[in-house]
Design a protein around this motif. Sequence first.
Motif, short mmCIF file in Angstrom:
data_model
loop_
_atom_site.label_atom_id
_atom_site.label_comp_id
_atom_site.label_asym_id
_atom_site.label_seq_id
_atom_site.Cartn_x
_atom_site.Cartn_y
_atom_site.Cartn_z
N LYS A 27 17.57 12.69 8.61
CA LYS A 27 18.54 12.16 7.63
C LYS A 27 19.28 13.34 7.02
CE LYS A 27 15.37 12.05 3.73
NZ LYS A 27 14.88 11.32 2.58
N ASP A 28 20.52 13.11 6.61
CA ASP A 28 21.32 14.15 5.98
C ASP A 28 20.61 14.64 4.72
OD1 ASP A 28 23.12 13.54 7.95
OD2 ASP A 28 24.66 12.75 6.62
N MET A 29 20.68 15.96 4.49
CA MET A 29 20.05 16.54 3.30
C MET A 29 20.67 17.89 3.00
SD MET A 29 16.38 17.87 4.83
CE MET A 29 15.94 16.29 5.49
N PRO A 30 20.56 18.34 1.76
CA PRO A 30 21.05 19.68 1.44
C PRO A 30 20.18 20.73 2.12
CG PRO A 30 20.33 18.51 -0.57
CD PRO A 30 20.06 17.62 0.60
N ASN A 31 20.78 21.84 2.50
CA ASN A 31 20.02 22.94 3.09
C ASN A 31 19.48 23.81 1.95
OD1 ASN A 31 18.98 25.07 4.52
ND2 ASN A 31 20.75 25.27 5.87
N ASP A 32 18.16 23.91 1.88
CA ASP A 32 17.52 24.70 0.83
C ASP A 32 17.40 26.17 1.19
OD1 ASP A 32 15.57 24.61 2.76
OD2 ASP A 32 14.12 23.50 1.56
N GLY A 33 17.97 26.58 2.32
CA GLY A 33 17.92 27.97 2.74
C GLY A 33 16.67 28.33 3.51
N LYS A 34 15.80 27.36 3.76
CA LYS A 34 14.55 27.62 4.48
C LYS A 34 14.62 27.19 5.94
CE LYS A 34 11.83 27.12 0.28
NZ LYS A 34 10.78 26.36 -0.42
N LYS A 35 15.76 26.70 6.38
CA LYS A 35 15.92 26.23 7.75
C LYS A 35 17.19 26.80 8.35
CE LYS A 35 13.76 21.88 6.39
NZ LYS A 35 13.79 22.11 4.95
N ASN A 36 17.10 27.23 9.61
CA ASN A 36 18.26 27.73 10.33
C ASN A 36 18.64 26.72 11.41
OD1 ASN A 36 18.01 30.08 8.84
ND2 ASN A 36 16.84 31.12 10.41
N VAL A 37 19.90 26.29 11.40
CA VAL A 37 20.38 25.35 12.41
C VAL A 37 20.57 26.10 13.72
CG1 VAL A 37 22.23 23.75 13.03
CG2 VAL A 37 21.51 23.95 10.65
N VAL A 38 19.94 25.60 14.79
CA VAL A 38 20.05 26.24 16.10
C VAL A 38 20.69 25.31 17.13
CG1 VAL A 38 18.14 27.83 15.71
CG2 VAL A 38 17.68 25.60 16.74
N GLY A 39 20.94 24.06 16.76
CA GLY A 39 21.57 23.13 17.69
C GLY A 39 21.77 21.78 17.05
N HIS A 40 22.33 20.88 17.84
CA HIS A 40 22.57 19.51 17.37
C HIS A 40 22.49 18.59 18.59
CE1 HIS A 40 24.06 16.56 14.47
NE2 HIS A 40 24.72 16.04 15.49
N LEU A 41 21.88 17.42 18.42
CA LEU A 41 21.80 16.44 19.50
C LEU A 41 23.20 15.93 19.85
CD1 LEU A 41 18.78 14.17 18.54
CD2 LEU A 41 18.91 15.78 20.42
N PRO A 42 23.49 15.79 21.13
CA PRO A 42 24.77 15.18 21.51
C PRO A 42 24.83 13.73 21.01
CG PRO A 42 23.67 16.15 23.43
CD PRO A 42 22.70 16.18 22.28
N GLU A 43 26.00 13.27 20.73
CA GLU A 43 26.19 11.92 20.18
C GLU A 43 25.50 10.86 21.04
OE1 GLU A 43 26.99 9.44 17.29
OE2 GLU A 43 27.60 11.54 17.18
N GLN A 44 25.59 10.98 22.36
CA GLN A 44 25.00 9.98 23.25
C GLN A 44 23.47 10.00 23.24
OE1 GLN A 44 26.89 12.54 24.25
NE2 GLN A 44 26.06 13.50 26.08
#
Length: 62
Positions: A27-44
């Motif tokens: 679920k959408d949430m604010p980034n608290d600075g403890k997580k690094n985004v490394v990718g995203h699932l494709p829409e499909q």
Amino acid sequence: RDLKRGDIVIVNDNYDRYKGELHVILKDMPNDGKKNVVGHLPEQEMILLEYLDPWNTFGFMK
């Protein structure tokens, strides 16, 4: 940036207990600075998130 549903993140050294873990954001949430985004699932592939539950393990297959 804030975390969006479907983001793939790795918990960084700012969170001692879980550092190095791979997480999928459910679920959408604010980034608290403890997580690094490394990718995203494709829409499909977003439908797969319906089969994940918080605190349960999962795996990736080729």
